[in-house]
Scaffold this active site. Structure first.
Site, PDB file in Angstrom:
ATOM      1  N   LYS A  20      43.806  35.855  31.643  1.00 51.53           N
ATOM      2  CA  LYS A  20      43.141  34.954  32.592  1.00 51.53           C
ATOM      3  C   LYS A  20      42.779  33.644  31.891  1.00 51.53           C
ATOM      4  O   LYS A  20      42.929  32.563  32.456  1.00 51.53           O
ATOM      5  CB  LYS A  20      41.879  35.635  33.163  1.00 51.53           C
ATOM      6  CG  LYS A  20      42.230  36.727  34.156  1.00 51.53           C
ATOM      7  CD  LYS A  20      41.061  37.639  34.499  1.00 51.53           C
ATOM      8  CE  LYS A  20      41.566  38.827  35.326  1.00 51.53           C
ATOM      9  NZ  LYS A  20      40.545  39.843  35.588  1.00 51.53           N
TER      10      LYS A  20
ATOM     11  N   GLN B 281      34.481  41.390  34.785  1.00 52.21           N
ATOM     12  CA  GLN B 281      35.649  42.235  34.505  1.00 52.21           C
ATOM     13  C   GLN B 281      35.252  43.709  34.592  1.00 52.21           C
ATOM     14  O   GLN B 281      34.272  44.118  33.977  1.00 52.21           O
ATOM     15  CB  GLN B 281      36.170  41.895  33.096  1.00 52.21           C
ATOM     16  CG  GLN B 281      37.429  42.611  32.716  1.00 52.21           C
ATOM     17  CD  GLN B 281      38.636  42.209  33.562  1.00 52.21           C
ATOM     18  OE1 GLN B 281      38.872  41.042  33.830  1.00 52.21           O
ATOM     19  NE2 GLN B 281      39.385  43.189  34.004  1.00 52.21           N
TER      20      GLN B 281
ATOM     21  N   ASP C 171      36.723  36.800  42.903  1.00 52.02           N
ATOM     22  CA  ASP C 171      37.426  38.083  43.019  1.00 52.02           C
ATOM     23  C   ASP C 171      37.347  38.640  44.442  1.00 52.02           C
ATOM     24  O   ASP C 171      38.020  39.604  44.772  1.00 52.02           O
ATOM     25  CB  ASP C 171      36.790  39.108  42.062  1.00 52.02           C
ATOM     26  CG  ASP C 171      37.674  39.366  40.847  1.00 52.02           C
ATOM     27  OD1 ASP C 171      38.873  39.043  40.907  1.00 52.02           O
ATOM     28  OD2 ASP C 171      37.153  39.905  39.855  1.00 52.02           O
TER      29      ASP C 171
END
Ligand code: NAP
Length: 283
Positions: free
Chosen positions: A51, A95, A118
């Site tokens: 990322k 994460q 997200d």
């Protein structure tokens, strides 16, 4: 059979995003993503590195918060709240997985929905389900973009999703419903999966079992999207679909690697740029 090239499409999306970032920079807007990782999960470290690379390539600033496994829930929540307040941060990503004992739902719920790149905050989940503009979870969003790019008709088609996780299967139900597909979802308690998948015009495999979808489960001409990422006995990356045999029957199919995976990161980048534009009234 046509191969859906996620790698190429992701590259095209990233090139367009770079242009949007360059435009923002001309106005002194510098999109920035904050990534929080708790503990030292090896796979997560790889994902975070990828990322960070993608951000770099597009010109998105990247801030990493690596917290040790002993981090308390209070510390995690207070970090998220601090990042919510920061004007220079447009997107926040936690994460997963995080160590057992920490409550990831509370953490996702704490991320400001306007920075929730997200798409895991219940506000974004709810907006998606009523068809309002929202941040859509990156993997399902990537799947939708692939179907669009290859002009694959979804309306009126029978779509079968295998897997009902909060990050892939469930948001994908909504994405395909919003495009007027007739959607069926299979999961670990579903009986006679083969009878269901055989009726599908579009199959999305998102269960995490190597080569689960076999040739006899697929009707001729079906579109097959493979979300799965598994390692076989030789340590090679394989999907949830028996690619070699299913590709003989499918009209379109995604490979693993090089299919859905690169699209997921591209859509994350898309969400960060969108967040920066929205927060600066550019959309
Ligand atoms: P998950 O949270 O483990 O969910 C798996 C889902 O599959 C569950 O709903 C489960 O059913 C269902 N399932 C498991 N075994 C099954 C079986 N034998 N028959 C039918 N359904 C079954 O997984 P996930 O996070 O959604 O990820 C799924 C796969 O996609 C994994 O391989 C993951 O690595 C991959 N993935 C890829 C990307 C990408 O960018 N390409 C992104 C995310 C995930 P129950 O609900 O009944 O337990």
């Amino acid at each position: 059979m046509e191969l859906i090239n996620g790698k190429e499409l992701a590259k095209e999306i990233r090139t367009n995003l770079k242009r949007r970032v360059d435009e923002l920079k001309k106005e002194n807007i510098f999109p920035k993503l904050a990534v929080i990782m708790v503990g030292d999960d090896k796979a997560s470290s790889v994902y975070v590195r990828n990322k960070s690379k993608a951000c770099n390539e597009i010109g998105i600033e990247f801030e990493e918060y690596l917290k040790d496994a002993n981090t308390t829930q209070e510390e995690l929540i207070s970090l998220i709240k601090e990042l919510n307040e920061r004007k220079d941060i447009n997107g926040i990503l936690l994460q997963s997985p995080i160590p057992k004992g920490l409550d990831i739902r509370e953490a996702f719920n704490t991320i400001d929905y306007r920075k929730d790149v997200d798409g895991f905050n219940p506000i974004n989940v709810g907006k998606l389900s009523i068809g309002e503009d929202s941040f859509v979870s990156c993997t399902p969003y990537g799947v939708v973009k692939m179907l669009e790019k290859y002009n694959i008709e979804v309306e009126g088609k029978r779509a079968v999703i295998i897997g009902r996780s909060n990050i892939v299967g469930k948001p994908l139900i909504q994405c395909l419903l919003n495009k007027n597909a007739t959607v069926t979802v299979c999961h670990s308690r579903t009986k006679n999966i083969k009878e269901i998948t055989k009726q599908a015009d579009i199959i999305v495999a998102a269960l995490g079992k190597a080569k689960f979808v076999t040739e006899d489960m697929v009707k001729d001409g079906a579109v097959v999207i493979d979300v799965g990422i598994n390692r076989n006995e030789e340590g090679k990356l394989v999907g949830d679909v028996d690619f070699e045999n299913v590709s003989k029957k499918a009209s379109y199919i995604t490979p693993v690697p090089g299919g859905v995976g690169p699209m997921t990161i591209a859509m994350l980048m898309n969400n960060v740029v969108k967040a920066a534009e929205l927060q600066n009234n550019k959309l």
